[in-house]
Design an enzyme around this catalytic site. Structure first.
Site, PDB file in Angstrom:
ATOM      1  N   LYS A   1      -7.094 -12.872  -6.634  1.00 59.38           N
ATOM      2  CA  LYS A   1      -8.204 -13.185  -5.750  1.00 59.38           C
ATOM      3  C   LYS A   1      -9.325 -12.148  -5.926  1.00 59.38           C
ATOM      4  O   LYS A   1      -9.046 -10.966  -6.072  1.00 59.38           O
ATOM      5  CB  LYS A   1      -7.679 -13.160  -4.296  1.00 59.38           C
TER       6      LYS A   1
ATOM      7  N   LYS B   1       0.817  -1.212   0.000  1.00 57.42           N
ATOM      8  CA  LYS B   1       0.000   0.000   0.000  1.00 57.42           C
ATOM      9  C   LYS B   1       0.851   1.262   0.000  1.00 57.42           C
ATOM     10  O   LYS B   1       0.501   2.253  -0.640  1.00 57.42           O
ATOM     11  CB  LYS B   1      -0.937   0.006   1.213  1.00 57.42           C
TER      12      LYS B   1
ATOM     13  N   LYS C   1     -12.924  -7.010  -2.820  1.00 59.57           N
ATOM     14  CA  LYS C   1     -14.042  -6.104  -2.542  1.00 59.57           C
ATOM     15  C   LYS C   1     -13.768  -4.702  -3.036  1.00 59.57           C
ATOM     16  O   LYS C   1     -14.678  -3.925  -3.259  1.00 59.57           O
ATOM     17  CB  LYS C   1     -14.256  -6.022  -1.022  1.00 59.57           C
TER      18      LYS C   1
END
Ligand code: TRP
Length: 329
Positions: A193, A112, A196
């Site tokens: 994967k 991040k 969301k």
């Protein structure tokens, strides 16, 4: 006494079939084998900016989805993290025993911080708050996906360090992850994967997608250059579609092979779409019923908070006493 299980989900983005098959479905199944606490981690969500209106709505939506999926509020506690003040308080106590190097080493932090020029300090401290979520309830078992394994190990390291500095205080959560469900990949990118936070409309099937949207997304899913299913030789996209079908239908490998071997991709997709739509239908129906009573979800969260607060308070008080900071006697 039953062992205690704790897990958490951020109230951001839309809960999708990957969350359901990889986590929620499994929680529903194991909830009675444990004393279960499922946490909606709103304090984690705000480590990146959230629109306040949306965040408020997402917390209620996620609670209703937990219930619709089969979490039984008579048995399991559903807790909005911020309603139990000890999470934030314990996170500070744990911050003070955590060497900063441990945090800079976290792969999620590194990813991040490399992706953005400036990020909030909350992103760095994110895993300490997660450790607090786990340790505050003295949880024995923490079902999380592979991507959270490093954070879980950090929680253990923090617990161990605290215990060795101040004396036995926290239960060591097990690293053993209870059998997790299917790992569902993105429909548009089966190497990654299902996520969301991914924005693309063809990436994930959300639990609340209407049937026509489910069909559209699955019919557009990435496959490979073969014309039909071959169990000998299939790309990740086809494998993902088959895994989704199998997980929803609870079919055996044998059944899958007999039914799908040689099937053309158009037909495969139709069948997967029907399976997903039919499986989500009852969940969506319960969701509508649950949300038709405007105060119900709030009552569930109030009950959850009340149920777990005594455990949280006693852990925080113990940690404070151990550290020598002032506690009223
Ligand atoms: N970090 C977890 C995730 O993104 C969410 C989480 C927060 C969590 N606190 C937790 C998971 C405690 C398990 C236990 O998936």
């Amino acid at each position: 006494m039953k062992p205690r299980v704790l897990s958490g989900v951020q109230p951001s983005g839309n809960l999708h079939i990957g969350n359901y098959l990889g986590a929620l479905k499994n929680w529903v199944k194991i909830q009675y084998d444990y004393e279960s606490i499922f946490c909606i981690v709103d304090l984690h969500a705000i480590t990146v900016y959230q629109s306040p209106e949306e965040l408020r709505a997402k917390i209620l939506e996620l609670t209703a989805l937990f219930l619709a999926a089969g979490i039984d509020p008579k048995h399991s506690a559903i807790v909005a993290q911020s309603t139990v003040h000890g999470h934030a308080e314990l996170a500070w106590l744990l911050t003070c025993v955590t060497p900063e190097g441990w945090l800079y080493r976290m792969t999620q932090y590194k990813a991040k911080s490399e992706a953005q020029e400036t990020i909030g300090a909350g992103i760095l401290l994110y895993p300490v708050l997660m450790a607090a979520d786990i340790l505050i309830y003295q949880a024995n078992v923490v079902p999380v996906g592979e991507d959270q394994k490093q954070h879980l190990e950090l929680a253990r390291d923090i617990a161990q360090r605290f215990n060795s500095l101040y004396g036995e205080t926290f239960v060591m959560p097990e690293t053993r992850l209870p059998a997790v469900g299917a790992r569902v990949m993105g429909l548009d990118d089966p190497e990654k994967k299902m996520s969301k936070s991914e924005k693309g409309s063809g990436h994930a099937v959300a639990l609340l997608d209407p049937p026509n949207v489910i069909r559209k997304k699955i019919m557009r899913a990435t496959t490979d250059s073969n014309p039909a299913v071959s169990f000998e030789n299939m790309g990740p996209g086809v494998r993902n579609l088959l895994a989704i079908f199998q997980a929803f239908g609870d079919w055996t490998d044998d059944q899958m092979k007999r039914h799908f071997e040689g099937m053309r991709y158009g037909d495969l997709k139709k069948q997967v779409a029907e399976m997903v739509a039919a499986s989500l239908e009852p969940l969506q129906q319960r969701y509508r019923e649950i949300t038709a009573d405007p105060g119900y979800v709030d009552r569930i969260l109030a009950e959850g908070c009340e149920r777990v607060s005594p455990i949280a308070n006693s852990t925080v008080n113990l940690a404070k006493r151990r550290m020598g900071i002032y506690t009223r006697s």
